[in-house]
Structures are given as C-alpha cells and as structure tokens.
Write an enzyme that holds these catalytic residues in place. Sequence first.
Site, mmCIF file in Angstrom:
data_model
loop_
_atom_site.group_PDB
_atom_site.id
_atom_site.type_symbol
_atom_site.label_atom_id
_atom_site.label_comp_id
_atom_site.label_asym_id
_atom_site.label_seq_id
_atom_site.Cartn_x
_atom_site.Cartn_y
_atom_site.Cartn_z
ATOM 1 N N ARG A 36 0.741 -1.246 0.235
ATOM 2 C CA ARG A 36 -0.349 0.006 0.222
ATOM 3 C C ARG A 36 0.804 1.134 0.099
ATOM 4 O O ARG A 36 0.429 2.614 -0.135
ATOM 5 C CB ARG A 36 -0.989 -0.366 1.863
ATOM 6 N N LYS A 197 -16.242 -14.033 4.495
ATOM 7 C CA LYS A 197 -17.303 -12.693 4.788
ATOM 8 C C LYS A 197 -18.838 -13.198 4.257
ATOM 9 O O LYS A 197 -18.560 -12.074 3.327
ATOM 10 C CB LYS A 197 -16.983 -11.443 5.187
ATOM 11 N N GLY A 350 -7.820 -8.267 0.658
ATOM 12 C CA GLY A 350 -6.639 -8.333 1.144
ATOM 13 C C GLY A 350 -6.685 -10.205 1.254
ATOM 14 O O GLY A 350 -5.020 -9.912 1.117
ATOM 15 N N GLY A 373 -12.731 -4.044 0.708
ATOM 16 C CA GLY A 373 -14.147 -3.766 0.937
ATOM 17 C C GLY A 373 -14.127 -2.665 -0.051
ATOM 18 O O GLY A 373 -15.729 -2.585 -0.284
HETATM 19 N N1 LIG Z 1 -14.418 -23.472 4.030
HETATM 20 C C1 LIG Z 1 -13.497 -22.269 4.725
HETATM 21 N N2 LIG Z 1 -14.531 -21.706 5.813
HETATM 22 C C2 LIG Z 1 -13.616 -21.594 6.894
HETATM 23 N N3 LIG Z 1 -12.563 -20.652 6.190
HETATM 24 C C3 LIG Z 1 -12.756 -20.252 5.082
HETATM 25 C C4 LIG Z 1 -13.214 -21.369 3.935
HETATM 26 N N4 LIG Z 1 -12.227 -20.693 3.341
HETATM 27 C C5 LIG Z 1 -12.165 -19.418 2.975
HETATM 28 N N5 LIG Z 1 -11.717 -19.527 4.530
HETATM 29 C C6 LIG Z 1 -11.258 -17.275 5.343
HETATM 30 O O1 LIG Z 1 -11.668 -17.212 4.799
HETATM 31 C C7 LIG Z 1 -10.617 -16.249 4.699
HETATM 32 C C8 LIG Z 1 -10.655 -14.956 4.270
HETATM 33 O O2 LIG Z 1 -12.367 -14.450 3.892
HETATM 34 P P1 LIG Z 1 -12.443 -12.729 3.198
HETATM 35 O O3 LIG Z 1 -11.895 -12.240 4.624
HETATM 36 O O4 LIG Z 1 -13.545 -12.517 3.008
HETATM 37 O O5 LIG Z 1 -11.528 -12.730 2.174
HETATM 38 P P2 LIG Z 1 -10.850 -11.614 1.068
HETATM 39 O O6 LIG Z 1 -10.171 -10.394 2.477
HETATM 40 O O7 LIG Z 1 -9.521 -11.863 0.163
HETATM 41 O O8 LIG Z 1 -11.885 -10.612 1.122
HETATM 42 C C9 LIG Z 1 -9.209 -16.826 4.682
HETATM 43 O O9 LIG Z 1 -8.323 -16.303 5.999
HETATM 44 C C10 LIG Z 1 -9.758 -18.142 4.971
HETATM 45 O O10 LIG Z 1 -8.710 -18.437 5.715
HETATM 46 O O1 LIG Z 2 -7.695 -2.492 5.013
HETATM 47 C C1 LIG Z 2 -8.778 -2.017 5.341
HETATM 48 O O2 LIG Z 2 -9.728 -2.729 4.178
HETATM 49 P P1 LIG Z 2 -9.542 -4.367 3.326
HETATM 50 O O3 LIG Z 2 -9.074 -4.362 4.397
HETATM 51 O O4 LIG Z 2 -11.848 -4.069 3.288
HETATM 52 O O5 LIG Z 2 -8.776 -3.433 2.756
HETATM 53 C C2 LIG Z 2 -8.578 -0.704 4.548
HETATM 54 O O6 LIG Z 2 -7.716 0.376 4.627
HETATM 55 C C3 LIG Z 2 -10.221 0.536 4.999
HETATM 56 O O7 LIG Z 2 -9.960 0.071 6.946
HETATM 57 P P2 LIG Z 2 -11.087 -0.765 7.363
HETATM 58 O O8 LIG Z 2 -11.851 -1.655 7.298
HETATM 59 O O9 LIG Z 2 -10.486 -0.171 9.010
HETATM 60 O O10 LIG Z 2 -11.878 1.079 7.153
#
Ligand SMILES: Nc1ncnc2c1ncn2[C@@H]1O[C@H](COP(=O)(O)OP(=O)(O)O)[C@@H](O)[C@H]1O
Ligand SMILES: O=C(OP(=O)(O)O)[C@H](O)COP(=O)(O)O
Length: 393
Positions: A36, A197, A350, A373
């Site tokens: 970043r 999520k 991420g 996000g």
């Molecule tokens: N089947 C599953 N059960 C539980 N957690 C999972 C599963 N598949 C993926 N994950 C978890 O989802 C997390 C990422 O989800 P998310 O935050 O939604 O993705 P991103 O950051 O790419 O948007 C990872 O830490 C991964 O371990």
């Molecule tokens: O890391 C961020 O969000 P992201 O993990 O959804 O990309 C941004 O810096 C926004 O942070 P926030 O979700 O605490 O407002």
Amino acid sequence: MNKKSVRDVEVKGKRVFMRVDFNVPLEDGKITDDTRIRETLPTIKYLIEHGAKVILASHLGRPNGQFVDSMRLTPAAVRLSELLGQPVAKADEAIGDAVKAQVAELGEGDVLVLENVRFYPGEEKNDPEFAKQLSELADLFVNDAFGAAHRAHASTEGIAHFLPAVSGLLMEKELSVLGKALTNPERPFTAIIGGSKVKDKIDVIDHLLTLADNVLIGGGLSYTFTKAQGFEIGESLVDNSKIDAALGFIEKAKALGKNFVLPVDVVVADKFGADANTKIVPFNEIPAGWMGLDIGPKTRAIYADIIKNSKLVVWNGPMGVFEIDIFAEGTLAVAQACATTEGYTVIGGGDSAAAAEKFHLAEQMDHISTGGGASLEFMEGKALPGVEALNDK
Ligand SMILES: Nc1ncnc2c1ncn2[C@@H]1O[C@H](COP(=O)(O)OP(=O)(O)O)[C@@H](O)[C@H]1O
Ligand SMILES: O=C(OP(=O)(O)O)[C@H](O)COP(=O)(O)O
C-alpha cells in the site's frame, strides 16, 4: 472518471494534504507488507517533482479515537523515506499548533507524515470541526486512499468540503481499471467469490449475477448454498440469515441464464487445524461433525477450465483456508489459473492478494487492488464517499 485528478490542478508551492491508505500489516512494529505504501509512490513523486509541499495523512488499524502507540504511523514514514530515498518528516499529531509549525517549515518537494487520523474521535464521526482543522494545514486535498474510499470520514470525505479536492494517481488507476473491467466487460466474464465474510459478500453476488457470465463460488461462502439446498454441512461455516438469499441467487441465475457454479466436491476435516484428518467428499455428502475447508479436485479442475477460457476474471476471496497448507490446494489452483489465463485478471481483497503473494503468482496478475472492502462496494455499484466528494472535471 469525471473527477479532477492531481494532473488537472496547479500544485507548485502549494501545501497539499494527501490522504493515503497506509493501513499496512505490522508485526512487532515491523511492516510485513508495504504494497500500500509502494502503490502511492507515483502520486507522491508527482507532487515532489512538481514542487508541492506534501502532507500525508492516513489511518492505521482501528484505535477508536484514542492515541495507541502501536498504531502510530512512524514505521510507515520510515519505510516511505527508504522508498523515496529522501528524508520524510513525521508529526506526533495530526492537528494543532505543533503540526502547523512543522508544515510552515516545509519547502517545495518536502514530505511530512501526520499521525494516525483515527487517534481523533472526529475522524470516523466525520466531524466538520475536525475536518476543518485538518484542512487548515493545506491549500489542496488529494485523495489517493482507494482502500478507504468507502468510508465517509473527516480525512476522506469531510475535508473535501473545505478545500479544492482532486484524486491521486492510484485512486484514478483503481477506479479506471475496476470501472473498465465492469462497464462493458470483455466476455466471457468470470467472477470468483470466496472467503469467509458471507454477509459482506452476498450482495456482491447479487450484482455480479447481472454483470458476469460465470459466477464461481468457493470458500466458507459455499456452505450456505449447500445448506439452502437442503443438504448436511456438518460443522462448516454458514450464515443462517442468508439461506433465503442464497436460494434466491440460484433461482436468479437460472432465470438470467447465467452459469452460477458451486463446488461439486469439498475437502472436509474432522477439526480446524494443520493436524486434522481430511477426506474428499461430494458437496452434498459432508459427514456430520466434519467441516468443509477447501474445494475438492473436481471443482478445482472445473474452475480452472472456466478461468482459462475467460476474457476477464475478477477474483475476491480464497477458495479455502489457504493459510494452512492442507487446505490451500483450491486457492492455489484458482491462483494458478488466474496467473496463466490470457484473460485480464483483477484481484480484490486482502486475503486473495496475500494468497497470490504466498504462491509467488502476484506478478502474473493484471491488477491487484489495494482495497478489499472498497473494491467490493465499487463492484456492488455503490457510490464511494471518498470519490463522490471530489471536484468534478
Ligand atoms: N471453508 C472455509 N471455512 C472457513 N474459513 C474459510 C474457508 N475458506 C476460506 N476461509 C477463510 O476466509 C478468509 C478470507 O476471507 P475474506 O476476508 O472474506 O477474503 P478477502 O480478504 O480476500 O476478501 C481466509 O482467512 C480463509 O482462511
Ligand atoms: O484495510 C482496509 O480495508 P480492507 O481490508 O477491506 O481492504 C482499509 O484500510 C479500510 O480500513 P477499515 O476497514 O478499518 O476502514
């Protein structure tokens, strides 16, 4: 983009308040991924080369309006100085007389990093008084924080009401790449949605069903669909409040004639951990007490084939718990297919970006978004407050 960019205004000699997203991962005070920061270098260098006095503001973490030492921006300022190869000053606050004095000392091409704006309660409340105090430091607002553009906060939105406001080059690039990909997309267009999520991502699926030709579902998200179809999912991740929505998407996909693809087989485990017992089962035969933690080999082959035959691929969210090697194969297969397809690949989120890095495939993707996000909200077709507030061309 119909918003002014830093290229559309005079910056020479001006004090420029540039909002960046330096919300980087830290371990024991050390930055573990500086992507970043590196991604903001084009705008910072542009400003330096054009004689601006550069004041950088960012949040880091979620300190809830209090000064938290572990969330100071000092490591980011040090890293930026290394990357720029020039000194970078650091303020211990984001507003007030001491900061004003530091700003007054800046010459053309100098850079100052303010303290974490979320140390002040006014930031996340988008308090106009706090935004005004920030604006008093500068003559121009440049927003380059795409990762925080979905937040209507004082340093991303409020300040734009007090200063001329334009986008930075990273913001412009992110909006242009995502915008181009999603308006008049090249087809076949494949969207891959995974991760954990469920609540955050379900609305995106709704929107993507109208946009994409193929929508592939993986990760923790998929079991809500399995359950919605009346099958056992054992201990797998589920969001019971989204069962009806999940059924609705299956119906909507049929009605629109879209290829909505759910896993046909899954890797199940008897517990969550690297020492779990695992086996591969059809998606609708998850044994009670077991949990699905990755897509199975048949699903990997189907997904890889669709990705390889796509002209545009947008991927958000891993296919399994890729952090644990025995559940990483599905995510690896998708990452490899994205890396080798001739289609244009965009990765948002991420964890998907981290997975691509982990497998050393990041370089082969066409665009890795700095916003998780933010890119999702953009894909949902929502307006981003940090962009809306900028001056029109
Ligand atoms: N089947 C599953 N059960 C539980 N957690 C999972 C599963 N598949 C993926 N994950 C978890 O989802 C997390 C990422 O989800 P998310 O935050 O939604 O993705 P991103 O950051 O790419 O948007 C990872 O830490 C991964 O371990
Ligand atoms: O890391 C961020 O969000 P992201 O993990 O959804 O990309 C941004 O810096 C926004 O942070 P926030 O979700 O605490 O407002």
